[in-house]
Write a protein that holds these residues in place. Sequence first.
Motif, PDB file in Angstrom:
ATOM      1  N   ALA A 153      27.539 -32.581-120.627  1.00 52.33           N
ATOM      2  CA  ALA A 153      28.192 -33.741-120.636  1.00 52.33           C
ATOM      3  C   ALA A 153      29.158 -33.632-121.821  1.00 52.33           C
ATOM      4  CB  ALA A 153      27.316 -34.935-120.689  1.00 52.33           C
ATOM      5  N   LEU A 154      28.689 -33.290-123.150  1.00 53.03           N
ATOM      6  CA  LEU A 154      29.238 -33.341-124.282  1.00 53.03           C
ATOM      7  C   LEU A 154      30.307 -32.097-124.148  1.00 53.03           C
ATOM      8  CD1 LEU A 154      29.686 -33.649-127.512  1.00 53.03           C
ATOM      9  CD2 LEU A 154      27.590 -32.056-127.794  1.00 53.03           C
ATOM     10  N   ALA A 155      30.058 -30.979-123.554  1.00 52.92           N
ATOM     11  CA  ALA A 155      31.216 -29.989-123.447  1.00 52.92           C
ATOM     12  C   ALA A 155      32.252 -30.507-122.730  1.00 52.92           C
ATOM     13  CB  ALA A 155      30.539 -28.630-122.690  1.00 52.92           C
ATOM     14  N   ILE A 156      32.018 -31.189-121.719  1.00 51.72           N
ATOM     15  CA  ILE A 156      33.145 -31.779-120.876  1.00 51.72           C
ATOM     16  C   ILE A 156      33.961 -32.709-121.634  1.00 51.72           C
ATOM     17  CG2 ILE A 156      33.605 -33.371-118.875  1.00 51.72           C
ATOM     18  CD1 ILE A 156      31.195 -32.193-117.252  1.00 51.72           C
ATOM     19  N   ALA A 157      33.143 -33.479-122.316  1.00 47.90           N
ATOM     20  CA  ALA A 157      33.997 -34.568-123.226  1.00 47.90           C
ATOM     21  C   ALA A 157      34.790 -33.966-124.172  1.00 47.90           C
ATOM     22  CB  ALA A 157      32.825 -35.674-123.735  1.00 47.90           C
ATOM     23  N   GLY A 197      35.225 -32.296-109.242  1.00 45.64           N
ATOM     24  CA  GLY A 197      35.226 -31.015-110.064  1.00 45.64           C
ATOM     25  C   GLY A 197      34.159 -31.173-111.167  1.00 45.64           C
ATOM     26  N   PRO A 198      33.835 -29.987-111.476  1.00 44.24           N
ATOM     27  CA  PRO A 198      32.576 -29.903-112.367  1.00 44.24           C
ATOM     28  C   PRO A 198      32.796 -30.272-113.915  1.00 44.24           C
ATOM     29  CG  PRO A 198      33.133 -27.818-111.983  1.00 44.24           C
ATOM     30  CD  PRO A 198      33.886 -28.858-111.058  1.00 44.24           C
ATOM     31  N   GLU A 199      34.176 -30.465-114.260  1.00 47.82           N
ATOM     32  CA  GLU A 199      34.649 -30.704-115.497  1.00 47.82           C
ATOM     33  C   GLU A 199      35.333 -32.106-115.595  1.00 47.82           C
ATOM     34  OE1 GLU A 199      36.570 -27.464-117.202  1.00 47.82           O
ATOM     35  OE2 GLU A 199      34.635 -26.144-117.516  1.00 47.82           O
ATOM     36  N   HIS A 200      35.438 -32.687-114.567  1.00 45.71           N
ATOM     37  CA  HIS A 200      35.988 -34.093-114.541  1.00 45.71           C
ATOM     38  C   HIS A 200      35.338 -35.147-115.029  1.00 45.71           C
ATOM     39  CE1 HIS A 200      37.607 -38.089-113.021  1.00 45.71           C
ATOM     40  NE2 HIS A 200      38.570 -37.134-112.425  1.00 45.71           N
ATOM     41  N   PRO A 201      36.126 -36.050-115.950  1.00 46.61           N
ATOM     42  CA  PRO A 201      35.517 -37.022-116.845  1.00 46.61           C
ATOM     43  C   PRO A 201      34.226 -37.931-116.059  1.00 46.61           C
ATOM     44  CG  PRO A 201      37.818 -36.961-117.349  1.00 46.61           C
ATOM     45  CD  PRO A 201      37.498 -36.269-116.242  1.00 46.61           C
ATOM     46  N   SER A 202      34.567 -38.331-114.915  1.00 46.82           N
ATOM     47  CA  SER A 202      33.334 -39.036-114.091  1.00 46.82           C
ATOM     48  C   SER A 202      32.148 -38.225-114.140  1.00 46.82           C
ATOM     49  CB  SER A 202      34.041 -39.413-112.695  1.00 46.82           C
ATOM     50  OG  SER A 202      35.063 -40.411-112.688  1.00 46.82           O
ATOM     51  N   THR A 203      32.220 -36.769-113.619  1.00 48.35           N
ATOM     52  CA  THR A 203      31.205 -35.793-113.596  1.00 48.35           C
ATOM     53  C   THR A 203      30.342 -36.064-115.067  1.00 48.35           C
ATOM     54  OG1 THR A 203      32.286 -34.527-112.005  1.00 48.35           O
ATOM     55  CG2 THR A 203      30.416 -33.706-113.188  1.00 48.35           C
ATOM     56  N   GLY A 204      31.061 -35.904-116.084  1.00 47.64           N
ATOM     57  CA  GLY A 204      30.507 -36.100-117.444  1.00 47.64           C
ATOM     58  C   GLY A 204      29.834 -37.244-117.697  1.00 47.64           C
ATOM     59  N   VAL A 215      37.633 -32.240-122.294  1.00 51.37           N
ATOM     60  CA  VAL A 215      38.818 -33.023-121.481  1.00 51.37           C
ATOM     61  C   VAL A 215      39.152 -34.198-122.304  1.00 51.37           C
ATOM     62  CG1 VAL A 215      39.181 -34.433-119.273  1.00 51.37           C
ATOM     63  CG2 VAL A 215      37.588 -32.287-119.438  1.00 51.37           C
ATOM     64  N   LEU A 216      38.301 -34.911-122.931  1.00 47.32           N
ATOM     65  CA  LEU A 216      38.777 -36.564-123.814  1.00 47.32           C
ATOM     66  C   LEU A 216      39.193 -36.141-125.270  1.00 47.32           C
ATOM     67  CD1 LEU A 216      35.708 -38.189-122.479  1.00 47.32           C
ATOM     68  CD2 LEU A 216      38.169 -38.135-121.537  1.00 47.32           C
ATOM     69  N   GLY A 217      38.645 -34.637-125.784  1.00 48.19           N
ATOM     70  CA  GLY A 217      39.196 -34.365-127.132  1.00 48.19           C
ATOM     71  C   GLY A 217      37.632 -34.547-128.083  1.00 48.19           C
ATOM     72  N   PRO A 218      37.902 -34.152-129.179  1.00 43.21           N
ATOM     73  CA  PRO A 218      36.659 -34.280-130.311  1.00 43.21           C
ATOM     74  C   PRO A 218      36.494 -35.480-130.919  1.00 43.21           C
ATOM     75  CG  PRO A 218      38.390 -33.023-131.308  1.00 43.21           C
ATOM     76  CD  PRO A 218      38.905 -33.021-129.804  1.00 43.21           C
ATOM     77  N   ASN A 219      37.555 -36.427-130.740  1.00 44.59           N
ATOM     78  CA  ASN A 219      37.255 -37.797-131.588  1.00 44.59           C
ATOM     79  C   ASN A 219      37.433 -38.976-130.580  1.00 44.59           C
ATOM     80  OD1 ASN A 219      37.647 -36.603-134.169  1.00 44.59           O
ATOM     81  ND2 ASN A 219      39.974 -36.173-133.960  1.00 44.59           N
ATOM     82  N   HIS A 220      37.523 -38.475-129.361  1.00 38.63           N
ATOM     83  CA  HIS A 220      37.375 -39.651-128.330  1.00 38.63           C
ATOM     84  C   HIS A 220      35.801 -40.413-128.583  1.00 38.63           C
ATOM     85  CE1 HIS A 220      36.912 -41.897-124.437  1.00 38.63           C
ATOM     86  NE2 HIS A 220      38.425 -41.745-124.321  1.00 38.63           N
ATOM     87  N   PRO A 221      35.870 -41.820-128.212  1.00 37.82           N
ATOM     88  CA  PRO A 221      34.631 -42.322-128.416  1.00 37.82           C
ATOM     89  C   PRO A 221      33.446 -41.993-127.688  1.00 37.82           C
ATOM     90  CG  PRO A 221      36.500 -44.035-128.301  1.00 37.82           C
ATOM     91  CD  PRO A 221      36.909 -42.644-128.075  1.00 37.82           C
TER      92      PRO A 221
END
Length: 796
Positions: free
Chosen positions: A762-766, A729-736, A769-775
């Motif tokens: 890539a930033l938009a996906i992170a 999918g276009p918004e999966h973390p691996s895609t990012g 999906v991962l949240g604004p404070n994820h490394p």
Amino acid sequence: MTSDETRPPIVFISYSHDSPEHADRVLTLSDHLRADGIDCVLDQYEDSPPEGFPRWMDRQIRAADFVLMICTPTYYRRVMGEEEPGTGHGVAWESTLIYQYIYKAGTSNKRFIPVLLERAHEADIPVPWQGVKYYRPTTKDGYEELYRRLTEQPLTPKPALGMLRKMLPRERKQDFSSNQAEEQQAPASDPTVDTKSAHTRQATDTASPRIWSMPFQRNPYFTGRDNLLTRLHSVLATGKQAALSQPQAISGLGGIGKTQTAIEYVYRYHDEYNTICWLKAESRETLLSDVLTLAHLLNLPQQPDQDQEQAIEMIKGWFQSRTGWLLIFDNADDLAMVRDFLPAGGQGHIVLTTRSQVTGNIARRIDVERMETQEGTLFLLHRAGLLEDATLDTIPEVERARTRELVEEVGGLPLALDQAGAFIEETQCGLAGYLQLYRTRQAEVLKRRGRLVTDHPNSVATTWSLSFEKVEQANPVAADLLRLCAFLDPDAIPEELITTGAAELGPILKVVAAEPIRLNEAIADVRTYSLLRRNPDHTLTIHRLVQAVLKQGMNKSTQRRWAERAVRALNQAFPEVDYDTWLQCQHYMPQVQACAALIDQWGMIFAEAAQLLMQAGYYLEQSAQYAQAEPLYQRALAIREKTPGPEHPDTATTLHQLARLYWRQGQYEQAEPLYQRALVIREKTLGPEHPDTATTLHQLARLYWNQGKYEQAEPLYQRALAISEKVLGPEHPSTGTTLHGLAMLYWWQGNYQQAEPLLQRALAIAEKVLGPNHPDTVRRRKDYADLLQVMKQKRE
């Protein structure tokens, strides 16, 4: 100051690297303490410990007498988990360890000490330690206060407790019978003279016991144990009612020197007693025989048909009404049986020797430990007749080194050292010759006892084989527990390995998973003979020679079966690798190394063996212990090449992870063919559009980028991106992740216009999906801002 008064306290310093200036202040404090005799341990003294810093920190905190926590706002945030993710892993790792030790200690927190340097405040102390006494060593008074704490030198010391005064009873001048027999007096002027049987002698020395029943002469080779003997004497001689009424139990493994320690105590302190009696307590029959002999020695009235219980009560009554006596019950492994023979009171002392680690309220236990290397070296050289007319300094260094090697090989066990010394003395084979025999013919050597030995005629192998037979008769679960432990690292076997991996341990041990109480019962039965030690951190310890004797009692097929069970159980118990489980993984690593050796020794080729090696290797890779990870990955690859085969997806996974390990270390030439082979296998077996195929494409592209092969990297990134977008999918973390990699490649080549939309996406996906404070989000946000700045500068 510590349990060993002769060594300085060991202090580990935990701190955060706030700034070079702060690191220098910490270093100055450490240097100052070391100059004042404190053995400070600091990471700045270490370039790169071979075991990696996580394991090094664990080992140092475990070994330290105290841990100084240098508290600052940064240290507070990192310990409390308030720092940005991925920052300050060192302090976070240390604090995880410290939390665990604090938890185990309960309310007894004496080791962990908060310290505030300049500009630090009490609020900088992490919450679990607020309210704990803290120190400010930046002033003279503050430094002295900390130094007193570390050296246990209080400003106002408590005076030593004096002895209770002994008041004499009213003197009685009239007996009920004028024919009452006088007590027989039975010491010699020198009680160190051999007295093989109990008998009486006329006293000629008032310092000797009047009644002396001692079947052993003093051991001329006895070495060390001074601290233990002093402690035993101190406890017995305090004059406190508890010490007088409660027996002292010298406890330990068979062959550890319990009986010899008791013999030495008798000869060292004989002048403090008027009656010394030694009783053999291996069984009720032997003990009863010695008691009846003792009744004769004490001139107690006996009838031909006298009831045994009456005789026992008569003996107990004699001791309960007298003072200044010492009773030794040797080999009192059945404490419940021995309890019936113990005098309940009187002003005397009772010492037991026992293999049991469970003494309950029958006796106060004093453990006999293995001999330290220096102590064992002196004993062995003396026993072998190599130190009769010389001092240790006159022995050539090569001989001293061989002696130290042998002491370490047998785990400092006195009986094994005595066997070795007797063999060397009788055969004149020398230390080198015995070492060679021990390493090549261990089973035979451990069975051989000296021809002239009388005080402990059984060999190491016989001693423990007899104990194991008794355990097996009492509890089959306990016997299988010992068999398992024989194949694991001996020093810290996690109990959860047994409970979690129980399904892999055969039909008898399998029950402990469903009924944990059965494991506790099994451990209790084994501890009766000190064949295992249970530690406060829920681990088990077994002596290396016990392991050797247990293995020697198995045929080859039984050894292989238990070796495979150990590997399968450890694979079942090894934690899923995650940053939060690093501490658990590290505690399992000694067992992993032991099982890796078993896999090699027995040529194990099955899926669980490879899986264990892969999981452990992955933990070591993630914690930057690359040198330790590589051989585990290589072993796993060798197994998977054979089964399930060279073109199986599992083999591709192993190739991929080994390649990534080489890539992390900059060993690109070694990584490239492994990635290429993994890619071929995954394309063939999983398909060209499988997510695992995309993962290898991404990693190979990254490798080419690192090598400067940009033209080869770009199409691999593009292909990996296409697979991820289509399958995941276009918004999966691996895609990012792949978008970010391709964007950075374009940026590196100066293709800013191509890089910018990819990095933005890539930033938009992170963020989503991962949240604004994820490394990963934080990193991409920074990369995107930097790219925009570069593009702005180029336009200007």
